[in-house]
Design an enzyme around this catalytic site. Structure first.
Site, PDB file in Angstrom:
ATOM      1  N   ASP A  16       0.858  -1.186   0.000  1.00  0.00           N
ATOM      2  CA  ASP A  16       0.000   0.000   0.000  1.00  0.00           C
ATOM      3  C   ASP A  16       0.894   1.236   0.000  1.00  0.00           C
ATOM      4  O   ASP A  16       1.020   1.944   0.993  1.00  0.00           O
ATOM      5  CB  ASP A  16      -0.896  -0.028   1.240  1.00  0.00           C
ATOM      6  CG  ASP A  16      -2.023   1.000   1.159  1.00  0.00           C
ATOM      7  OD1 ASP A  16      -2.235   1.574   0.075  1.00  0.00           O
ATOM      8  OD2 ASP A  16      -2.692   1.217   2.183  1.00  0.00           O
ATOM      9  N   GLU A  95      -6.068   4.843  -9.251  1.00  0.00           N
ATOM     10  CA  GLU A  95      -7.374   5.360  -8.851  1.00  0.00           C
ATOM     11  C   GLU A  95      -7.911   6.463  -9.759  1.00  0.00           C
ATOM     12  O   GLU A  95      -7.194   7.399 -10.132  1.00  0.00           O
ATOM     13  CB  GLU A  95      -7.303   5.879  -7.410  1.00  0.00           C
ATOM     14  CG  GLU A  95      -8.648   6.233  -6.834  1.00  0.00           C
ATOM     15  CD  GLU A  95      -8.724   5.932  -5.350  1.00  0.00           C
ATOM     16  OE1 GLU A  95      -9.756   6.272  -4.750  1.00  0.00           O
ATOM     17  OE2 GLU A  95      -7.793   5.362  -4.792  1.00  0.00           O
ATOM     18  N   LYS A 131      -9.094   1.739  -9.772  1.00  0.00           N
ATOM     19  CA  LYS A 131      -9.693   1.915  -8.456  1.00  0.00           C
ATOM     20  C   LYS A 131     -10.850   2.917  -8.521  1.00  0.00           C
ATOM     21  O   LYS A 131     -10.703   4.023  -9.049  1.00  0.00           O
ATOM     22  CB  LYS A 131      -8.649   2.421  -7.440  1.00  0.00           C
ATOM     23  CG  LYS A 131      -7.728   1.346  -6.930  1.00  0.00           C
ATOM     24  CD  LYS A 131      -6.748   1.874  -5.903  1.00  0.00           C
ATOM     25  CE  LYS A 131      -7.360   1.976  -4.531  1.00  0.00           C
ATOM     26  NZ  LYS A 131      -6.370   2.345  -3.493  1.00  0.00           N
ATOM     27  N   THR A 155     -12.838   0.480  -3.928  1.00  0.00           N
ATOM     28  CA  THR A 155     -12.211   0.913  -2.682  1.00  0.00           C
ATOM     29  C   THR A 155     -13.207   1.699  -1.819  1.00  0.00           C
ATOM     30  O   THR A 155     -14.363   1.854  -2.189  1.00  0.00           O
ATOM     31  CB  THR A 155     -10.955   1.756  -3.003  1.00  0.00           C
ATOM     32  OG1 THR A 155     -10.235   2.027  -1.803  1.00  0.00           O
ATOM     33  CG2 THR A 155     -11.324   3.054  -3.698  1.00  0.00           C
ATOM     34  N   PHE A 177     -12.088  -1.314   4.194  1.00  0.00           N
ATOM     35  CA  PHE A 177     -11.140  -0.485   4.944  1.00  0.00           C
ATOM     36  C   PHE A 177     -11.210  -0.790   6.444  1.00  0.00           C
ATOM     37  O   PHE A 177     -11.935  -0.136   7.199  1.00  0.00           O
ATOM     38  CB  PHE A 177     -11.432   0.991   4.677  1.00  0.00           C
ATOM     39  CG  PHE A 177     -10.722   1.536   3.466  1.00  0.00           C
ATOM     40  CD1 PHE A 177     -10.479   0.744   2.357  1.00  0.00           C
ATOM     41  CD2 PHE A 177     -10.302   2.859   3.424  1.00  0.00           C
ATOM     42  CE1 PHE A 177      -9.824   1.241   1.240  1.00  0.00           C
ATOM     43  CE2 PHE A 177      -9.639   3.374   2.317  1.00  0.00           C
ATOM     44  CZ  PHE A 177      -9.407   2.567   1.224  1.00  0.00           C
TER      45      PHE A 177
END
Length: 316
Positions: A16, A95, A131, A155, A177
């Site tokens: 990440d 993303e 994403k 996400t 998350f």
């Protein structure tokens, strides 16, 4: 064997981070980026070449000032992704602008643009995950994109309704998350730390994992946003886990025994009828934490995107 090596036996490890040095050190299978990570990366002098390349690209493409800033932002996203892919065998997650999260068609167009830019750099689309935030519009965009062999990573996933809708739309991968769910519950209810046995973020992924596997959904579950090693270890066996360099280091530094916590069942059950848009919105709305954290996440990623664009505004 350290804990990171042990974890890799059960779970695919994803970095990440956008930091190339960390990716080379920990040798993950995949890597994820987001506007916050890209913004953090470009603040380092070692990334000046990416900034300069993006500005040159935008000027060459031409168009209005707004077009140039947008093109520069897309270019740096792709170029950093290409660089990361040189150091991993699997996927890079890139993303889409969070400000598009409530517009299905614009998300589709942006995703296609990003994939096209990767392919022009010699990267096949089967190595890139687009994403998108886990809104209804983005889930449906991902469903459409999959028909063109463009896979997505949904996400900012906080509610079970989001998880259900993603699986029912045959989304490639979701990122629940864990840490942000934990943060909300600590601040709103207990005010003190929670053990992993009652950690709402951990329990949320356990619920999703068991539901997906029971109904034989193919959507990949990738736990994300961890606050401590205990949360990670409590999800050993999850399909994928995306972990920051700080926590990767902690795992690598520990040789404590690791036990697999998530195991798929041997028998499957027929899945229920898919959620309608109306039912999705109602069920998601019943989860105060999820409503709060989804909107907050979109706002914050949007702010970081604006900060990145402000950098380019000064350079173009």
């Amino acid at each position: 064997m350290n804990q990171l090596e042990a974890l890799k036996k059960f779970t695919t490890i994803v970095a990440d981070t956008s930091d190339i040095e960390s990716i080379c050190k920990y040798k993950p299978s995949d890597a994820t980026t987001n506007p916050s990570l890209i913004l953090s990366a470009v603040s380092s002098k070692s990334y000046n070449k990416f900034l300069n390349r993006a500005v040159s690209y935008a000027k060459k493409k031409g168009g209005s000032r707004k077009d140039k800033i947008t093109n520069a932002s897309d270019k740096i996203l792709v170029d950093i992704g290409v660089e990361i892919l040189k150091n991993i065998p699997g996927y890079i997650s890139s993303e889409v602008d969070a400000r598009l999260s409530f517009n299905k068609e614009k998300c589709i167009l942006k995703a296609k643009k990003i994939i096209n830019m990767y392919e022009k750099k010699g990267i096949p689309r089967n190595r890139v995950l687009i994403k998108l935030a886990s809104t209804w519009e983005c889930i449906k965009a991902a469903e459409e994109l999959k028909k063109e062999n463009i896979s997505c990573n949904l996400t900012l996933l906080f509610s079970f309704a989001q998880a259900r809708a993603c699986a029912e739309s045959n989304v490639f991968l979701i990122s629940p998350f864990v840490g942000r769910i934990y943060d909300w519950h600590v601040s709103h209810h207990s005010g003190s730390k929670l053990s992993f046995e009652i950690d709402p973020g951990v329990l949320s992924v356990h619920k999703i994992y068991n539901y997906y596997k029971k109904h034989n959904y193919k959507t990949i579950i990738m736990g994300a946003s961890f606050r401590n090693v205990e949360q990670i270890l409590a999800l050993s066996g999850c399909d994928r886990l995306t972990i920051s360099p700080f926590l990767l280091n902690k795992l690598e530094s520990s040789s404590k025994e690791l036990t697999r916590q998530l195991t798929p069942p041997s028998n499957f059950v027929k899945p229920p009828l898919p959620l309608s848009e109306e039912n999705f919105r109602w069920e998601h709305n019943q989860d105060e934490m999820a409503v709060n954290k989804l909107s907050e996440g979109i706002r914050n990623f949007g702010k970081d995107q604006v900060c990145l664009e402000n950098i380019f505004s000064k350079l173009i």
